[in-house]
Design an enzyme around this catalytic site. Sequence first.
Site, PDB file in Angstrom:
ATOM      1  N   CYS A   1      56.622  22.278  45.894  1.00  0.00           N
ATOM      2  CA  CYS A   1      56.174  21.673  46.993  1.00  0.00           C
ATOM      3  C   CYS A   1      54.729  21.367  47.151  1.00  0.00           C
ATOM      4  CB  CYS A   1      56.692  22.738  48.209  1.00  0.00           C
ATOM      5  SG  CYS A   1      56.561  21.847  49.943  1.00  0.00           S
TER       6      CYS A   1
ATOM      7  N   GLU B   1      63.137  28.757  44.903  1.00  0.00           N
ATOM      8  CA  GLU B   1      62.959  29.953  45.174  1.00  0.00           C
ATOM      9  C   GLU B   1      63.618  30.344  46.433  1.00  0.00           C
ATOM     10  OE1 GLU B   1      60.737  27.910  45.935  1.00  0.00           O
ATOM     11  OE2 GLU B   1      59.315  28.430  47.466  1.00  0.00           O
TER      12      GLU B   1
ATOM     13  N   HIS C   1      62.664  23.688  47.050  1.00  0.00           N
ATOM     14  CA  HIS C   1      62.098  24.819  46.819  1.00  0.00           C
ATOM     15  C   HIS C   1      63.291  25.687  46.064  1.00  0.00           C
ATOM     16  CE1 HIS C   1      58.551  25.379  49.282  1.00  0.00           C
ATOM     17  NE2 HIS C   1      59.121  24.198  49.966  1.00  0.00           N
TER      18      HIS C   1
END
Lengths: 219, 730
Positions: free
Chosen positions: A86, A196, A194
């Site tokens: 990002c 994660e 993302h």
Amino acid sequence: MKAAVVVFPGSNCDRDAARALSRLTGQKPLMIWHEETELPVLDLIVLPGGFSYGDYLRTGAMAARAPVMREVVAQAQKGVHVLGICNGFQILCESGLLPGVLIRNTGLKFVCRPVRLKVENTQTAFTGKYEEEQVITVPVAHGDGNYFAAPDVLAALEDKGRVVFRYVDNPNGSLNDIAGLMNEAGNVLGMMPHPERADDPAYHRQDGQLLFESLRSAL
Amino acid sequence: MSTSIARLIEEHNMKQDEYEVLLRVLEREPTEAELGVFAAMWSEHCSYKSTRIWLKTLPTTGPQVLIGPGENAGVIDIGDGLAAVFKMESHNHPSYIEPYQGAATGVGGILRDVFTMGARPIANLNALRFGELSHPKTRSLIAGVVAGIGGYGNCVGVPTVGGETGFHKSYNGNNLVNAMTVGLVQADRIFTSKAQGVGRAVVYVGSKTGRDGIKGATMASGEFNENAESQRPTVQVGDPFTEKLLIEACLELMQTKAVIAIQDMGAAGLTSSAVEMASKGKLGIALDLDKVPLRESGMSAYEIMLSESQERMLFVLNTGYESEAEAIFKKWGLDFAVIGELTDTGRLVCTRHGKIEVDIKIDPLVESSPVYNRPYETTPPQEPLKDDALLLQEEHTLISILKTMMGTPDLCSRRWIWDQYDCDVGTNTIQASGGGDAAVVRVEGTQKGLAMSVDCNPHYCLADPVLGGKQAVAETYRNISAVGAKPLAITDNMNFGNPEKPRIMGQFVGACEGIKEACLALDYPVVSGNCSLYNETNGQPILPTPTIGGVGLLDDVSRCMTIGFKGEGESIIVLGETKGHLGQSLYMRAMFDSEEGPPPPVNLTAERRHGKFIRQLIHDRAISACHDVSDGGILVALAEMALAGDRGCKLEGPCADVSFWFGEDQARYVVTTCDPDGVIARAQAAGIPYMILGLTGGEDITLEEDEVELLWLREIFESRLPDYMDGHEA
């Protein structure tokens, strides 16, 4: 795998990235403050998401000139793996480690939603555990994720298999539906989605986990 | 009296008798800065002078309450040595004048209230009210408010996980922005504003002080007229980047032994934070205003004391820890200045350019703050609905009515709004907007989750304020129970019109009475809150809107319940009694444009019993989906469950009456289960009314030989708001 997460003022996914790395590798990554000018020996450097320097001037532009970035660029050129997520992707573009730029979403609004991605290249350290052309679901959350590059740059990216992730339903207007791309050497990956945020069974999204597992087995 | 003082008295809406009290406290004429201090501290916004006697009647205690109202935010015990800190606060007036900055700074302000207590903010929610879609300002207000909330919350990295949005013409000139933050803290590491230790340094950190927001608290304590936009300079400008740095720096400093007391500079800025800290510690405070970091030159004592510049904090530091604290703030690139010290004089003394500009005894300033027992009129009961009000033309079927209702502004999808909020940052969001009745955020490092919901039905509140207050509390209780969590405590955000009008004051008094009854019956105390009065434009008040934010605890997030249908052929059961109450229902508004009749009665004993029953079913994994029945009644609840699960249903009820399918009787939940016999046996044993409504499955919702494809219903549901925001006609 020895990993580090760089923390800029305004980073806000640094702890999330660190948690994903700890869960997977069993050891906490180093947290590197943006003013550091020397880095220890590392296998992976993560530039996390967030709003470094408040997105002022241009997203990623000021972070790309932070003291630590000179060292990150040097390490990347030596072959250390770098993952920009990002805002981290924006910083990688602004620092010249990746070509092109991320501009305002075509809808002119921030977009937070899970999106489907096609894994376009599994011959990388970041994606080795995915299957060829696998479609995965990973959330995006950004206002400036619209990838733009000159036609010759795009053609070169496509020719060399450097587009690693492609949107199935493009949420931001990115050229060629590009969601993630790597440098020519294949050790630097920038992506808007993302991973994660998609590695935890508790919220029913695990498609990002394979990215971290790929890194663990490759590095 | 000097002309400048006379002008300030008028500008601050200070009453003549209040000025006379000021003269008695001060025993002389005030300086401009002193007048500003009194006027700000005694404004409705800061002093709660019209509401205090009623707020005091609310239940605020319980074994789960660690800190109740009176601090920056309420604190409840959630076990394992951890506590949840939360509060909701309005930023209504600024958000009408300047929607982006007004809403953004509303989020910033409530975040500061929570991390001031030492808690890391883990979730934001918001409750929004706008005018009717056909009003020329509505579109730009929605766009600005939503972008402002997202712009701030996304940048600071706190997920926005839930909320509600309503529309009504009474909000045409006064939209409401109520922002709630929930934070997590170790129960033994909570910080407060109580100053201690004469001689200790008073330290200013954060952004520099500018001329923005001066008289903001006063502006928020008055009505609007057609020139509301001219007050734009009173709206603060937010910088979420600085707030993010401030959060990290403050939390880092709180890990040391440096912090004695902390208070954010919110409404009335340095004035209220300095007075608050000194007053709580029964001490005096001396400030050298020349030391305050300023953004612009030539600012007077009055301007410095009343500026509402954002992202600022006041600390009292432990002696000897000043340089350690300064290093942390320098690291984060924030201003740090020792601007004064605690004294034993009991006075607030401020100097500027070597001259004493403020010298006020703090106790009388706080204690003489006016309190009004304003006259109030009780809202008369509504006439029952006339039977002929229910007559519909024959071409309407239950399904065709459903299609109409799912596309109304009150019911249609809010995806256009929450798509703009980062709901996942922090990677602890188990469930955000659209997934279940309450948002659920995991308590990091544990299997526990905090469930939260904000609710109010202003139509019920207008028709019957006591019942409306009760219902708002009960609905958060229901929403939290419907995800499987135990409701623990609430924050209240009371949005009303001009309290000087007995009718409006009566609405406020009634709502308090209802909230009180519900809190007592449900063991669900108020731990924090905020009032926003004078929400009127040209004498037209908003609907009374006592927004309630509830917080509950889920022991195991893997048991978190969602509303979507899960499998084919599962039984659908409604729990709770259906009488078919249509007064003040969404059905009556959508089909007849009627806002008549009494709202549905609220039976708190049933709410408590049914909530407990549902929580047990969820804990035992006896049901597969659960949704509380609220606006729009059973059929709307079922449609929402079908859309969320992308799975249809075949329905059969006891009758084809609209009152059965669209009535808004309270204390009801729709559940699905693979084991209907088991659930029914348990309902019978617990004495809970139930009714089987059909089976899940297919791609349509089928009822009374009529059907609608989910695809089609989804189009109606999802397109309404985006189309409107794209410029389609209301």
